[in-house]
Design a protein around this motif. Sequence first.
Motif, mmCIF file in Angstrom:
data_model
loop_
_atom_site.group_PDB
_atom_site.id
_atom_site.type_symbol
_atom_site.label_atom_id
_atom_site.label_comp_id
_atom_site.label_asym_id
_atom_site.label_seq_id
_atom_site.Cartn_x
_atom_site.Cartn_y
_atom_site.Cartn_z
ATOM 1 N N ALA A 46 0.815 -1.214 0.000
ATOM 2 C CA ALA A 46 0.000 0.000 0.000
ATOM 3 C C ALA A 46 0.851 1.269 0.000
ATOM 4 C CB ALA A 46 -0.922 0.011 1.212
ATOM 5 N N THR A 47 0.482 2.222 -0.855
ATOM 6 C CA THR A 47 1.029 3.576 -0.761
ATOM 7 C C THR A 47 -0.154 4.540 -0.778
ATOM 8 O OG1 THR A 47 1.242 3.783 -3.162
ATOM 9 C CG2 THR A 47 3.192 3.024 -1.980
ATOM 10 N N LEU A 48 0.055 5.685 -0.143
ATOM 11 C CA LEU A 48 -0.988 6.708 -0.070
ATOM 12 C C LEU A 48 -0.556 7.871 -0.935
ATOM 13 C CD1 LEU A 48 -1.258 6.722 3.837
ATOM 14 C CD2 LEU A 48 -2.401 5.179 2.237
ATOM 15 N N PHE A 49 -1.516 8.534 -1.556
ATOM 16 C CA PHE A 49 -1.176 9.660 -2.422
ATOM 17 C C PHE A 49 -1.945 10.910 -2.006
ATOM 18 C CE2 PHE A 49 -2.031 12.314 -6.154
ATOM 19 C CZ PHE A 49 -0.728 12.634 -6.500
ATOM 20 N N ILE A 72 3.076 8.455 0.194
ATOM 21 C CA ILE A 72 3.422 8.067 1.565
ATOM 22 C C ILE A 72 3.490 6.557 1.663
ATOM 23 C CG2 ILE A 72 2.618 8.158 3.971
ATOM 24 C CD1 ILE A 72 0.964 10.709 2.759
ATOM 25 N N SER A 73 4.511 6.075 2.330
ATOM 26 C CA SER A 73 4.644 4.623 2.471
ATOM 27 C C SER A 73 5.396 4.309 3.757
ATOM 28 C CB SER A 73 5.399 4.044 1.266
ATOM 29 O OG SER A 73 6.673 4.633 1.177
ATOM 30 N N PRO A 77 10.542 0.240 11.698
ATOM 31 C CA PRO A 77 9.709 0.875 10.666
ATOM 32 C C PRO A 77 10.177 2.304 10.390
ATOM 33 C CG PRO A 77 8.361 0.010 12.480
ATOM 34 C CD PRO A 77 9.786 -0.027 12.930
ATOM 35 N N GLY A 78 9.987 2.742 9.166
ATOM 36 C CA GLY A 78 10.190 4.141 8.803
ATOM 37 C C GLY A 78 8.946 4.644 8.106
ATOM 38 N N LEU A 79 8.601 5.912 8.345
ATOM 39 C CA LEU A 79 7.478 6.532 7.652
ATOM 40 C C LEU A 79 8.078 7.432 6.566
ATOM 41 C CD1 LEU A 79 4.389 7.055 7.579
ATOM 42 C CD2 LEU A 79 4.733 8.800 9.322
ATOM 43 N N PHE A 80 7.779 7.142 5.310
ATOM 44 C CA PHE A 80 8.423 7.824 4.182
ATOM 45 C C PHE A 80 7.437 8.701 3.409
ATOM 46 C CE2 PHE A 80 11.078 4.142 4.953
ATOM 47 C CZ PHE A 80 12.359 4.565 4.670
#
Lengths: 231, 231
Positions: free
Chosen positions: A222-225, B174-175, B194-197
Amino acid sequence: MNTKELTKELMEKISSNYYKDMKLPTEDMLMEEYGVTRYRVRKAIQNLVDIGSIYLVQGSGMYIKESHKDSIILSNTQGLVTDFPERKVESKLLNLEIQEADNSLAQEFKCKKSTPIYLLTRLRYLDGEPFSIEYSKYNKEIIPYLNKEIIESSVFNYVREDLGLTIGFADKVISSNKINKEQAHLLGLEENDPGLFINDTVYLANGSIFNISMVLYNYKRATLFDVANLK
Amino acid sequence: MNTKELTKELMEKISSNYYKDMKLPTEDMLMEEYGVTRYRVRKAIQNLVDIGSIYLVQGSGMYIKESHKDSIILSNTQGLVTDFPERKVESKLLNLEIQEADNSLAQEFKCKKSTPIYLLTRLRYLDGEPFSIEYSKYNKEIIPYLNKEIIESSVFNYVREDLGLTIGFADKVISSNKINKEQAHLLGLEENDPGLFINDTVYLANGSIFNISMVLYNYKRATLFDVANLK
């Protein structure tokens, strides 16, 4: 043709590479082509900007962006079923119960203590692979009835179409954290792998909170945009 | 008083709990209190809605939400310095170099091959603790000069105020993913945590891409906030 139909028509043309020069026709050309008012053309264009399909350059035109169609569109998500119209979305109900609101739930929902609250957990699949786990809470005084069939399709569509309620907006808090053993098992991952989390508080247009949920996304899929306006 | 000043004034009142009943005065009352036009009041209100400070209930009024002031506001972030006005933001430059665009960079920036591109890495601290690592690329034909001083304060403010350029919008993907050993060391975390990218592509108002970056946030400290319109 209304705004929604026009938006859909343009989205389809964009995603099928109809506009070879990566530029949309002018407002005037769109008005003529589709026989719609300037107001509708502008609304449809704004929709395309909001979902990140196109961007406007003053004095120059409307340009088509690289596609982000594999991402979840954050700023106006309508649920997984509408996010991925061309892909297979399935849900498996893992838990459904009703609990009376204690102090903490009552505070979250801004409702009275003892209000019945639906608690449900769904595992969602995209194209047959585990994609997300949803931990959702619904105020039963606003959503009086839920069953397995509704939950395994789209609760939001049910709220809109069958209950006739107008959903207003959602506050979203996005974070990342380690997933636990059970979550890892459900998603086909390892314990302590990263998880991408969204905590949603969803309001009806009348200001009442009907849904609070935490969604854990499979970090591998999953990725968010989002498009941020920086002007 | 212009729209920006009015927005700021209302934000300060909201965050200092000035409105005890969690409701803003009406448009008419705000126009009178601040001696501004309805247009400006509405613009300021829209700004407050966009950053998730208030929500509107038709026929009832403007309500103040729980505060999300410890989150990064996704939809109109102006950079860390403006996101956290009351907190100490510091930056440490880890790397700065210039590279000629190869095929892949030229494609990303939609620029000619061999265009000089600044590559820089910053470690950012919030209140003295490591908060994020930024891997940024700037098109040197658009941003002709960068130095340590600019990079350690705010590049975006420099672009706006000193170069006089208008920043348009940013596409954000965002991933979440595992962080590597070096990243863990810089953030005070463990390898594979974990990393928030966020991957940003930032456009000027004229449509050209001047900045592409990847920001890795410390998962223990950073959350992102967004309001999704679901109507």
